[in-house]
Design an enzyme around this catalytic site. Structure first.
Site, mmCIF file in Angstrom:
data_model
loop_
_atom_site.group_PDB
_atom_site.id
_atom_site.type_symbol
_atom_site.label_atom_id
_atom_site.label_comp_id
_atom_site.label_asym_id
_atom_site.label_seq_id
_atom_site.Cartn_x
_atom_site.Cartn_y
_atom_site.Cartn_z
ATOM 1 N N ASP A 77 2.258 11.985 16.036
ATOM 2 C CA ASP A 77 3.254 12.256 14.218
ATOM 3 C C ASP A 77 1.340 11.736 13.569
ATOM 4 O OD1 ASP A 77 4.561 11.941 11.966
ATOM 5 O OD2 ASP A 77 4.279 9.958 11.682
ATOM 6 N N GLY B 297 6.563 4.007 4.128
ATOM 7 C CA GLY B 297 7.337 5.457 4.203
ATOM 8 C C GLY B 297 8.686 5.614 5.440
ATOM 9 N N LYS C 297 1.646 -3.629 9.077
ATOM 10 C CA LYS C 297 2.790 -2.805 8.879
ATOM 11 C C LYS C 297 4.113 -3.335 9.264
ATOM 12 C CE LYS C 297 4.032 2.507 9.287
ATOM 13 N NZ LYS C 297 3.883 3.828 9.359
ATOM 14 N N PHE D 265 9.689 4.788 8.658
ATOM 15 C CA PHE D 265 8.898 3.611 9.229
ATOM 16 C C PHE D 265 8.790 2.238 9.141
ATOM 17 C CE2 PHE D 265 7.511 8.050 11.207
ATOM 18 C CZ PHE D 265 9.137 7.437 12.725
ATOM 19 N N GLY D 266 8.914 2.265 7.534
ATOM 20 C CA GLY D 266 8.702 0.782 7.193
ATOM 21 C C GLY D 266 7.662 0.874 6.003
ATOM 22 N N LEU E 103 0.713 -1.050 -0.112
ATOM 23 C CA LEU E 103 0.178 0.291 0.253
ATOM 24 C C LEU E 103 1.050 1.657 0.163
ATOM 25 C CD1 LEU E 103 -2.958 -0.734 2.502
ATOM 26 C CD2 LEU E 103 -3.451 -0.902 0.044
ATOM 27 N N VAL F 95 3.450 -0.519 4.452
ATOM 28 C CA VAL F 95 2.890 -0.806 4.983
ATOM 29 C C VAL F 95 2.107 -2.574 3.943
ATOM 30 C CG1 VAL F 95 0.231 -0.187 4.905
ATOM 31 C CG2 VAL F 95 2.505 1.045 6.723
#
Length: 661
Positions: free
Chosen positions: A469, A353, A373, A355-356, A350, A358
């Site tokens: 965030d 970002g 995620k 942070f990883g 999907l 998704v």
């Protein structure tokens, strides 16, 4: 020498002005073909686009660009093509992913992705008008991301892998007028006619088995002006891809013509498809030969089976500790999540970002659709506290929050499982190119929803939750376009009346409150700052920092603040809104965005006051408005407060990743 150059220029000019008419009755000794990736010519004269390679792609183009307009600004001329194809799949029950006839501005599609992108486009350029891609796809996979109608269809693709028009593969019989289905992955050769009438701008696609003449009724008839899509000269050819299953995708013959009727193919001279290999009976004539072979095969299969078991055990290994027994109800097995995403395949991705990654998935037992995620977390320090907070956040229940369903842990990795939101993230709609699909009423509704969710986190739940965030990409839209705040991977919890602990600096550049650079102590007011930037994002339709803008407009807060002081704050609105907005609501959102993102934490309103202002329960107090005036000595200029933000851009263009808890 000059004479030679002039003659060559004349030849080239004549070549590009001529009507193109070529025919390949098989490809043995074929010239003027440009092949890449998996594409190859077989010794039998077949043009093979893909083979037994998983997750691959192949391209084959006529190596000379063809002229499609009599003048650069003119209409596209009439053209037509006929080709015979066959798809021989690994599994007859299903296939991945199909092939397409393509007109492309370039024969170099090396940047394109395989799988459901069919080797035509990628995630970055999919849907962009600058692609200048026209394709007729023969798709053998049902993929919701592409809005496919089924797993056996023909579609018209214009600059996007999502078809403008598609229909089930088949033909209308000339004898009885009944529609007959054709299974594209049957392994049988089929004919395709693609004809474009430049005068009437009518596109017809017709499909039939190899043994049958062209049906009188087209499978697909579509009126479309291709003038803005097709350039003066384009490359013609084929693209194909494979995914979790492979397929041999062949072109047996091909003809093409501009300004006229396409030449027929000589069916009898087309190459034959390779026969499926079967064991020869002659090799099994006596049992003395057969038995040792069988025993050897059995031993090899047993060894291979043992290795597969070991590999699978390693593949699905997890990190579990005794203290996690308290959280067992909220833990997913890695095997569940692996199956839900078909092995975390790219086609289920999907987004990516700071942070990883998704992924979209469907849990195998419950059939619940989820977003998964994967977060890197090399440090084991504070993991227990992190998991405890994640489980606590799973108890949050609010219509404007994305439900966090649970977690999974592997070595160096944490995996968070959320409820899937079908309309994806807000930023995808907010920052899309061209006309915005979000009306002002939708934007204002989303703003009020996210404000309500933040109020619940800060004041109305049993503990205080600081999200850390808040931004457009972390606001997801459900089926009714309600805004839901998600991604609690950085969230911190503490008791009402308690004092939040100092933590590592975390969040996203452009949304970080200025005091965090000094204290690293998050408070609800730091969420309010990010929410203020979020308000400006929605009203102005742009990101908080944009290096492409003129210098005075690069920092969104500075730009809106400067316009407020000049009395032109409404001029900062998203131009794509046109005049379709409520001026009072828009002005309120812009002013409130500046107040919430005030550099002094004590000057920011809390979320209860914010929701009251948004719902019109109270007006914005004059003393707060006066703080936006630079004559007030207590006011700190936004430019100074954002200097620290700019200094962090060399660390990450997306997010600052935490290194512990």
């Amino acid at each position: 020498m000059l004479l030679k150059i002039s003659i060559w220029s004349l030849i080239v000019k004549l070549a590009f002005s001529a009507n193109y008419d070529f025919t390949y009755n098989g490809f043995k000794g074929a010239t003027n073909l440009s092949l890449d990736s998996l594409a190859a010519l077989t010794s039998d004269g077949l043009l093979m686009l893909t083979n037994d390679t998983y997750h691959g792609k192949g391209h084959a183009f006529f190596s000379v660009p063809i002229q499609f307009k009599k003048s650069p600004a003119g209409k596209v001329i009439t053209f037509s093509t006929l080709f015979v194809f066959a798809i021989v799949p690994e599994y007859t029950e299903f296939g991945n992913h199909g092939l397409a006839f393509v007109l492309s501005a370039s024969e170099d599609l090396s940047h394109a992705w395989g799988e459901y992108y069919l080797g035509l486009l990628n995630e970055t350029n999919n849907g962009k008008p600058s692609n200048n891609i026209f394709a007729v796809e023969l798709d053998i996979t049902l993929n919701p991301e592409n809005e496919d109608i089924n797993d056996n269809h023909v579609g018209i693709d214009i600059n996007s892998i999502i078809s403008n028009y598609s229909t089930a593969a088949g033909f209308t019989s000339d004898d009885d007028g009944q529609f007959k289905n054709l299974r594209l992955i049957s392994g049988e050769p089929m004919q395709v006619w693609i004809e474009y009438d430049g005068l009437n701008m009518q596109l017809n696609v017709t499909l039939s088995p190899l043994w049958m003449p062209k049906p009188k009724t087209a499978l697909l008839s579509y009126t479309i002006n291709l003038s803005s899509i097709i350039l003066d000269r384009m490359y013609v050819g084929f693209s194909a891809s494979t995914g979790m299953a492979y397929a041999y995708q062949y072109i047996l013959g091909w003809s093409f013509k501009t300004d006229g009727k396409v030449p027929e193919l000589n069916i009898s001279s087309l190459p034959r498809l390779p026969q499926t290999t079967t064991a020869s009976k002659d090799k099994l004539k006596n049992i003395s030969t057969w038995l040792p072979i069988s025993l050897s095969v059995f031993v090899l299969m047993a060894a291979a089976g043992a290795k597969i078991i070991m590999v699978r055990k390693e593949m699905f290994s997890e990190l579990r500790e005794d203290w996690e027994l308290d959280f067992e109800l909220h833990r997913f097995s890695y095997k569940q999540l692996y199956k839900a995403t078909r092995g975390f395949k790219h086609e289920y991705l999907l987004g990516v970002g700071g942070f990883g990654r998704v992924y979209r998935g469907v849990l195998p037992d419950t059939k619940v659709e989820v977003a998964i995620k994967r977060v890197c977390h090399e440090s084991r320090q504070g993991v227990r506290e992190f998991v405890a907070e994640i489980v606590s956040l799973g108890q949050l229940q609010h219509r404007n929050l994305v439900p966090l369903l649970g977690y999974c842990r592997r070595e160096g990795e944490l995996i968070l499982v959320y409820e899937y939101m079908p309309n994806r993230s807000l930023d995808k709609l907010l920052f899309c190119e061209g006309k915005s699909t979000l009306s002002w009423s939708q934007r204002f509704w989303i703003i009020k929803g996210v404000a309500s969710g933040l109020l619940y986190l800060h004041e109305d739940w049993e503990r205080v939750v600081i999200h850390r965030d808040v931004k457009a990409s972390n606001v997801l839209l459900d089926g009714d376009m309600n805004g839901r705040l998600g991604d609690f991977g950085l969230a911190r919890l503490y008791d009402h009346g308690g004092v939040p602990q100092t933590t590592h600096l975390a969040g996203t550049v452009g949304y970080l409150a200025p005091e965090l650079s000094r204290t690293c102590r998050v408070k609800t007011s730091s969420d309010v700052f990010a929410f203020g930037v979020f308000l400006l994002e929605i009203a102005c339709g742009r990101r908080p920092i944009d290096r492409e803008k003129p210098e005075e407009q690069q920092v969104l807060i500075d730009w809106v603040s400067a316009n407020w002081r000049k009395g032109t704050i409404l001029e900062t609105r998203d131009e794509r809104l046109g005049e379709e907005y409520v001026a009072e609501e828009l002005e309120l959102v812009l002013k409130l965005g500046l107040l919430c993102s005030h550099p002094l934490p004590t000057a920011r309103p809390n979320m209860r006051r914010v929701t009251q202002l948004l719902h019109g329960d109270i007006p914005i107090p004059d003393p707060l408005l006066n703080q936006l005036n630079t004559k007030d000595s207590a006011f700190v200029k936004y430019e100074g407060s954002n200097a620290y933000v700019m200094s962090f851009t060399s660390i990450s263009s997306e997010s600052l990743l935490f290194t512990g808890r």
